[in-house]
Write a protein that holds these residues in place. Structure first.
Motif, short mmCIF file in Angstrom:
data_model
loop_
_atom_site.label_atom_id
_atom_site.label_comp_id
_atom_site.label_asym_id
_atom_site.label_seq_id
_atom_site.Cartn_x
_atom_site.Cartn_y
_atom_site.Cartn_z
N ALA A 28 -30.81 14.21 12.94
CA ALA A 28 -29.78 13.72 11.85
C ALA A 28 -30.62 14.14 10.52
O ALA A 28 -31.68 14.42 10.30
CB ALA A 28 -29.85 12.11 11.81
N ILE A 29 -29.65 14.46 9.53
CA ILE A 29 -30.06 14.99 8.25
C ILE A 29 -30.11 13.66 7.29
O ILE A 29 -28.79 13.02 7.19
CB ILE A 29 -29.21 16.29 7.72
N VAL A 30 -31.13 13.28 6.68
CA VAL A 30 -31.32 12.23 5.71
C VAL A 30 -31.56 12.64 4.31
O VAL A 30 -32.49 13.66 3.90
CB VAL A 30 -32.38 11.20 6.01
N ARG A 31 -30.78 12.24 3.47
CA ARG A 31 -30.89 12.62 1.96
C ARG A 31 -32.10 11.48 1.71
O ARG A 31 -31.52 10.29 1.65
CB ARG A 31 -29.53 12.45 1.23
N VAL A 32 -33.35 11.70 1.37
CA VAL A 32 -34.21 10.86 1.04
C VAL A 32 -33.83 10.14 -0.46
O VAL A 32 -33.97 10.89 -1.71
CB VAL A 32 -35.35 11.61 1.07
N PRO A 56 -44.87 20.86 3.48
CA PRO A 56 -44.60 19.70 2.83
C PRO A 56 -44.97 18.58 3.26
O PRO A 56 -45.94 18.24 4.15
CB PRO A 56 -43.02 19.62 3.37
N VAL A 57 -45.18 17.43 2.24
CA VAL A 57 -45.88 16.36 2.31
C VAL A 57 -45.03 15.04 2.38
O VAL A 57 -43.92 15.10 1.91
CB VAL A 57 -47.14 16.10 1.36
N GLY A 58 -45.61 13.94 2.87
CA GLY A 58 -45.06 12.71 3.00
C GLY A 58 -44.42 12.47 4.45
O GLY A 58 -44.37 13.20 5.09
N HIS A 59 -44.36 11.02 4.68
CA HIS A 59 -44.03 10.60 5.85
C HIS A 59 -43.46 9.30 5.95
O HIS A 59 -43.48 8.47 6.84
CB HIS A 59 -45.47 10.62 6.58
N GLU A 60 -43.03 8.95 4.90
CA GLU A 60 -42.45 7.60 4.86
C GLU A 60 -40.91 7.48 4.10
O GLU A 60 -40.66 6.90 3.19
CB GLU A 60 -43.14 6.68 3.94
N PRO A 61 -40.04 8.23 4.85
CA PRO A 61 -38.64 8.51 4.28
C PRO A 61 -37.71 7.35 4.35
O PRO A 61 -37.60 6.60 5.56
CB PRO A 61 -38.18 9.76 4.90
N MET A 62 -36.79 6.93 3.38
CA MET A 62 -35.76 6.01 3.34
C MET A 62 -34.75 6.77 2.74
O MET A 62 -34.89 7.58 1.82
CB MET A 62 -36.00 5.01 2.77
N GLY A 63 -33.44 6.68 3.19
CA GLY A 63 -32.41 7.35 2.65
C GLY A 63 -30.79 7.18 3.24
O GLY A 63 -30.73 6.22 4.06
N ILE A 64 -30.10 8.07 3.05
CA ILE A 64 -28.82 8.00 3.42
C ILE A 64 -28.67 9.23 4.38
O ILE A 64 -28.75 10.15 4.09
CB ILE A 64 -27.69 8.19 2.26
N VAL A 65 -28.11 8.96 5.57
CA VAL A 65 -27.74 9.81 6.58
C VAL A 65 -26.60 10.82 6.06
O VAL A 65 -25.44 10.33 5.59
CB VAL A 65 -27.35 9.20 7.87
N GLU A 66 -26.78 11.92 6.10
CA GLU A 66 -25.58 13.14 5.60
C GLU A 66 -25.09 13.60 6.80
O GLU A 66 -23.82 13.99 6.60
CB GLU A 66 -26.59 14.31 4.81
N SER A 74 -26.53 5.99 17.15
CA SER A 74 -27.05 4.82 16.55
C SER A 74 -26.86 4.86 15.05
O SER A 74 -26.69 3.48 14.50
CB SER A 74 -28.47 4.52 16.76
N VAL A 75 -26.68 5.95 14.32
CA VAL A 75 -26.44 5.94 12.76
C VAL A 75 -25.23 6.99 12.55
O VAL A 75 -24.95 7.93 13.45
CB VAL A 75 -27.76 6.36 11.92
N GLU A 76 -24.78 6.98 11.55
CA GLU A 76 -23.64 7.80 11.21
C GLU A 76 -23.79 8.09 9.83
O GLU A 76 -24.44 7.43 8.92
CB GLU A 76 -22.21 7.28 11.57
N PRO A 77 -22.98 9.22 9.15
CA PRO A 77 -23.26 9.82 7.88
C PRO A 77 -22.80 8.51 6.86
O PRO A 77 -21.74 7.79 7.22
CB PRO A 77 -22.23 10.78 7.65
N GLY A 78 -23.61 8.24 6.05
CA GLY A 78 -23.47 7.20 5.02
C GLY A 78 -24.24 5.85 5.17
O GLY A 78 -24.58 5.10 4.35
N ASP A 79 -24.84 5.85 6.40
CA ASP A 79 -25.65 4.80 6.65
C ASP A 79 -27.19 4.92 5.87
O ASP A 79 -27.72 6.07 5.63
CB ASP A 79 -26.21 4.88 8.13
N THR A 129 -35.77 7.17 16.19
CA THR A 129 -36.66 7.08 15.08
C THR A 129 -35.80 6.39 13.84
O THR A 129 -36.64 5.40 13.48
CB THR A 129 -36.93 8.54 14.61
N LEU A 130 -34.64 6.81 13.49
CA LEU A 130 -34.21 6.02 12.48
C LEU A 130 -33.87 4.32 12.61
O LEU A 130 -33.24 4.17 13.65
CB LEU A 130 -33.05 6.79 11.82
#
Lengths: 350, 350
Positions: A28-32, A56-66, A74-79, A129-130
């Motif tokens: 899944a692609i997530v816009r962070v 690239p650094v960081g490991h705590e992403p939250m965002g919108i599924v693209e 379990s997830v779809e775009p917009g979630d 994961t998500l």
């Protein structure tokens, strides 16, 4: 896309990177929209651990599924979703037993999937994961700030409490007043601990610990801290949560814990090669050492339920918020302890 | 009286010592009929640990009560008793919770109370320390040989099993084929383990392990042993009992155990200062380390009940029996691994 990358100790830059795309049907692609800088990011920032330049650094992403791969259910775009610091399949023996950090198909952030501190990430094993934020809460900024720590530090503090065997009526000492220690205080209170002794060296953080539920605080160091903890607990608490990740803190825990007690630890005990661990002390008093890298995915649903009903709120650990352009300043503030934890909004407020 | 004393590494002599007498109202004098040489006695025998020259040795006494102080209520002259390697009061917080080795009033054998390997000992805290053998079994030599290991190694093996979380249906690896490891196999079987993998280097001892209930044996060393254990258990057992007391064995346990599993350890991990403990391995796989010096007093009654009903018999670990005159020869046989464990009869067969 733009992403924070590590180039050298003390040098975090924002660079242009290929925007991740679906590569496997389980991706899944997530816009962070929200992410954070972690105390563990300071290891490579300070040169205490090795990391490839340009990664690239960081490991705590939250965002919108693209976008999602064909097999993702379990997830779809917009979630709105959040993702733990460890990628896990959700289907192997270890995921099923709640030990997602030992996932047989596990992965971590920071390679070609994008670091968490960038505009987009690609989550492999998206179903495992998500974690989906219910729609009615998905756009409430305050709620999102309170949920973001579930990607790492809140789950890690909870793991320390669970590993230390904290339950209703327990007396527990929490070693460390960083974000994990503070979340550990919240976790201990949530599990019903009667006395929570927060041990740290920063007055402002110990005050926050008290807001979070600490009944007492100890600001002494070394031997004096051990003595004070043992005095307060008439011989040591049965439960100690080691939330620093250093050999010295671990040995403080071993010295302070009551004979027969349990230490829950959740930080890599840096310095243990040099300083050593007081195994003989543990042996002589039958001290149990439990814990390890926290399987925060296992705890996401139960902690989220409490955040959403308003009985758990770790948001105050975010004492600073920056956009991606200021991520290097965020690292500096964490490094110099001007901030407890820095929230990063890769797309600004958008 | 005559008692074995340590004079220098490799030098155990029988010397005349003052016969202990009642000094406090909680004391009891025991005429030692049966005792044993312990693997831990080899530490000072080999010069691996310090011990005062001239000090009486031994810590596994069994015998007949000769005299008691005014306050002693649980035993009387003529009773057959055994005593754990640790003296405990039976009344403090830690004794009440079954952690007699952390007794607030605890003591050990070998000072002016007489070592266990002598004709008489004085037990301080007799009510908390001495375990009475029921009269109907008190003079049966076979039964006494089977009960003697409850003074140390049988309780220690049991502590390893309990600490490792062994229960009905468990798969467990027992590292070490010495007396403690062999008793650990008995303990694991008694607790209902389904598969017991005995790991050691001595064919005769592994055969005894099989007689004791081991379902498989592993005689490889180091990496090869780890591989074999993991292969037999499809990725490592959830429970490992470390019954050697050495850093190398502890690291074998850490490498072999299944992620999320538990290691029960009961031996001081000698060599840990030099070799180090693989804490990072434990951390990464959430391995719990539990155990320590075994509170064998806590287990005496339940283990004795099984010995007396004939369902538990550790006596085969005594492959040699000597009188006091031959105690030095007993040490030599243990040191050179000619004997698994040596039973000593300070008064001969009297």
């Amino acid at each position: 896309m733009r992403a924070a990358v590590f180039n050298a100790p003390g040098e975090i830059d924002v660079e242009e990177r290929p925007r991740p795309e679906i590569e496997a049907p389980t991706d899944a692609i997530v816009r962070v929209t929200h992410t954070a800088i972690c105390g563990s990011d300071l290891w490579f920032y300070r040169g205490d651990s090795d990391r490839d330049a340009g990664s690239p650094v960081g490991h705590e992403p939250m965002g919108i599924v693209e976008a999602v791969g064909d097999d993702v259910t379990s997830v779809e775009p917009g979630d709105r979703v959040l993702a733990p610091f460890a990628i896990s399949c959700g289907e192997c023996e270890f995921c099923r037993k709640g030990l997602h950090t030992s996932c047989e198909n596990g992965d971590s952030w920071g390679g070609d999937n994008g670091g968490g501190q960038g505009e987009y990430v690609r989550s492999t094993h998206a179903d495992g994961t998500l974690v989906r934020v219910p729609d009615r809460h998905a756009d409430d900024e305050d709620t999102l700030r309170s949920l973001l720590p579930l990607t790492d530090v809140m789950g890690t503090g909870h793991h320390a409490a669970v590993s230390a065997g904290v339950e209703v009526g327990s007396t527990v000492a929490v070693i460390g007043d960083g974000a994990v220690g503070l979340c550990g205080v919240l976790a201990a209170r949530r599990l019903g601990a009667e006395r929570i002794i927060a041990v740290g060296h920063h007055e402002d953080r110990l005050e926050l610990a008290e807001e979070f539920g600490a009944t007492e605080t100890v600001s002494e160091r070394g031997e004096a801290a051990v003595e004070r903890i043992r005095e307060l607990t008439y011989g040591g608490p049965n439960h100690v949560m080691e939330c620093v990740g250093a050999a010295s803190a671990m040995n403080t825990a071993i010295d302070a814990v009551r004979p027969g007690g349990t230490i829950g630890y959740v930080g890599v005990p840096y310095g243990v090669e040099d300083e050593g661990l007081d195994v003989f002390g543990m042996f002589g008093q039958n001290v149990t050492l439990a814990g390890g890298v926290a399987p925060v995915r296992a705890y996401a649903e139960e902690l989220m339920a409490d955040v959403l009903q308003g009985t758990l709120d770790p948001a105050p650990i975010f004492t600073e918020t920056v956009g991606l352009d200021d991520v290097a300043e965020g690292y500096r503030m964490m490094d110099e302890r001007e901030a407890i934890k820095v929230l990063v909004k890769p797309h600004g407020d958008a």
